[in-house]
Design an enzyme around this catalytic site. Structure first.
Site, PDB file in Angstrom:
ATOM      1  N   GLY A  57      -3.970   0.368   1.558  1.00 31.56           N
ATOM      2  CA  GLY A  57      -5.151   0.062   2.350  1.00 31.56           C
ATOM      3  C   GLY A  57      -5.464   1.245   3.242  1.00 31.56           C
ATOM      4  O   GLY A  57      -4.648   2.171   3.371  1.00 31.56           O
ATOM      5  N   GLN A  62      -8.722   5.371  10.684  1.00 31.61           N
ATOM      6  CA  GLN A  62      -7.681   6.289  10.206  1.00 31.61           C
ATOM      7  C   GLN A  62      -8.297   7.578   9.667  1.00 31.61           C
ATOM      8  O   GLN A  62      -7.588   8.584   9.530  1.00 31.61           O
ATOM      9  CB  GLN A  62      -6.851   5.635   9.097  1.00 31.61           C
ATOM     10  CG  GLN A  62      -5.914   4.546   9.595  1.00 31.61           C
ATOM     11  CD  GLN A  62      -5.079   4.026   8.452  1.00 31.61           C
ATOM     12  OE1 GLN A  62      -5.492   3.135   7.723  1.00 31.61           O
ATOM     13  NE2 GLN A  62      -3.892   4.603   8.260  1.00 31.61           N
ATOM     14  N   CYS A 110       2.806   3.280   6.701  1.00 31.59           N
ATOM     15  CA  CYS A 110       1.405   3.515   7.045  1.00 31.59           C
ATOM     16  C   CYS A 110       1.090   4.988   6.839  1.00 31.59           C
ATOM     17  O   CYS A 110       1.892   5.851   7.216  1.00 31.59           O
ATOM     18  CB  CYS A 110       1.186   3.143   8.511  1.00 31.59           C
ATOM     19  SG  CYS A 110      -0.504   3.404   9.083  1.00 31.59           S
ATOM     20  N   LEU A 111      -0.075   5.272   6.270  1.00 32.47           N
ATOM     21  CA  LEU A 111      -0.464   6.671   6.043  1.00 32.47           C
ATOM     22  C   LEU A 111      -0.619   7.428   7.364  1.00 32.47           C
ATOM     23  O   LEU A 111      -0.526   8.652   7.386  1.00 32.47           O
ATOM     24  CB  LEU A 111      -1.769   6.730   5.248  1.00 32.47           C
ATOM     25  CG  LEU A 111      -1.685   6.181   3.810  1.00 32.47           C
ATOM     26  CD1 LEU A 111      -3.079   6.116   3.192  1.00 32.47           C
ATOM     27  CD2 LEU A 111      -0.755   7.027   2.948  1.00 32.47           C
ATOM     28  N   HIS A 152      -2.234  -5.831   8.432  1.00 32.92           N
ATOM     29  CA  HIS A 152      -1.974  -4.437   8.805  1.00 32.92           C
ATOM     30  C   HIS A 152      -3.297  -3.664   8.952  1.00 32.92           C
ATOM     31  O   HIS A 152      -3.486  -2.927   9.931  1.00 32.92           O
ATOM     32  CB  HIS A 152      -1.082  -3.799   7.729  1.00 32.92           C
ATOM     33  CG  HIS A 152      -0.780  -2.351   7.935  1.00 32.92           C
ATOM     34  ND1 HIS A 152       0.502  -1.877   8.186  1.00 32.92           N
ATOM     35  CD2 HIS A 152      -1.585  -1.248   7.915  1.00 32.92           C
ATOM     36  CE1 HIS A 152       0.442  -0.555   8.319  1.00 32.92           C
ATOM     37  NE2 HIS A 152      -0.803  -0.142   8.153  1.00 32.92           N
ATOM     38  N   GLU A 153      -4.216  -3.859   8.003  1.00 33.77           N
ATOM     39  CA  GLU A 153      -5.485  -3.103   8.050  1.00 33.77           C
ATOM     40  C   GLU A 153      -6.363  -3.548   9.215  1.00 33.77           C
ATOM     41  O   GLU A 153      -6.970  -2.711   9.889  1.00 33.77           O
ATOM     42  CB  GLU A 153      -6.236  -3.232   6.723  1.00 33.77           C
ATOM     43  CG  GLU A 153      -5.526  -2.609   5.519  1.00 33.77           C
ATOM     44  CD  GLU A 153      -4.942  -1.244   5.788  1.00 33.77           C
ATOM     45  OE1 GLU A 153      -5.590  -0.414   6.456  1.00 33.77           O
ATOM     46  OE2 GLU A 153      -3.806  -0.993   5.330  1.00 33.77           O
ATOM     47  N   HIS A 156      -5.318  -2.106  12.452  1.00 31.26           N
ATOM     48  CA  HIS A 156      -5.817  -0.745  12.686  1.00 31.26           C
ATOM     49  C   HIS A 156      -7.151  -0.778  13.425  1.00 31.26           C
ATOM     50  O   HIS A 156      -7.390   0.016  14.334  1.00 31.26           O
ATOM     51  CB  HIS A 156      -6.036  -0.001  11.364  1.00 31.26           C
ATOM     52  CG  HIS A 156      -4.816   0.684  10.828  1.00 31.26           C
ATOM     53  ND1 HIS A 156      -4.155   1.662  11.528  1.00 31.26           N
ATOM     54  CD2 HIS A 156      -4.157   0.543   9.653  1.00 31.26           C
ATOM     55  CE1 HIS A 156      -3.132   2.098  10.797  1.00 31.26           C
ATOM     56  NE2 HIS A 156      -3.103   1.438   9.660  1.00 31.26           N
TER      57      HIS A 156
HETATM   58 NI    NI Z   1      -1.740   1.726   8.110  1.00 36.02          NI
END
Ligand code: NI
Length: 199
Positions: A57, A62, A110-111, A152-153, A156
């Protein structure tokens, strides 16, 4: 910062933990703004960047755009081989309602938090309300690991990172040490949940 790709879409730079853009709550976007060429192009870039980085995701903030848009997609993801597939989903102005108080412990990465994973409690069943990229209403439930991905998304977009929700810091690990010491246990714990919900 931007790299053109064959398709005309662009892969954007992903913000890392410590960058303030990850901590600002993202703003809702109006239906007219959603229809604009600029936002539609942005959504293409969001998807392309997520796929390029092999994320499950990616949220707009981000990639430095603090608007309430996120994407999720899992297709036999090598970063998360145990995750059931999720068809490409774009959520605009998403809201999450908790359907059941039941939680499970999800080993997240997470990226925007390079080379770190940790155990995070997530609700097993949620209701997702949002618009899709065409402005159509999405109102559906998500369960199991898929519910975890969406939580999680949407976190963010509220300026929250998974590390904020890690209750036991001793579960934090690099991806290599996850593979060596934690993956088998986690996958065997999570397989019952995946079997129960199929997602
Ligand atoms: Ni993430």
């Amino acid at each position: 910062m931007r790299r053109a790709s064959v398709s005309g879409m662009a892969i954007r730079k992903i913000a890392s933990i410590g960058h303030p853009v990850l901590r600002e709550p993202a703003r809702d976007i109006a239906p007219d703004e959603l229809k604009s060429r600029e936002v539609q192009r942005f959504i293409d870039d969001l998807v392309e960047t997520m796929r390029d980085a092999r994320g499950a995701g990616l949220a707009a903030n981000q990639i430095h755009e603090p608007i309430r848009v996120c994407a999720a997609e899992v297709r036999e993801n090598p970063r998360y081989p145990y995750k059931p597939n999720i068809p490409l989903t774009i959520l605009v102005n998403p809201k999450i309602e908790i359907v059941s108080e039941r939680t499970f412990d999800n080993y997240e990465g997470c990226l925007s938090v390079p080379n770190l994973r940790g155990l995070v409690p997530r609700y097993t069943e949620i209701r997702l309300s949002a618009l899709d990229r065409n402005g159509e209403v999405i109102d559906r439930r998500a369960r199991g690991l898929t519910a975890g991905t969406f939580q999680h998304e949407v976190d963010h977009l509220d300026g929250v990172l998974f590390v904020d929700r890690v209750q036991d810091p001793t579960t934090l690990c690099t991806w290599t040490e996850f593979e060596r010491f934690h993956k088998d246990g986690f996958v065997s714990r999570i397989s019952e949940l995946v079997a129960e919900f199929g997602e």
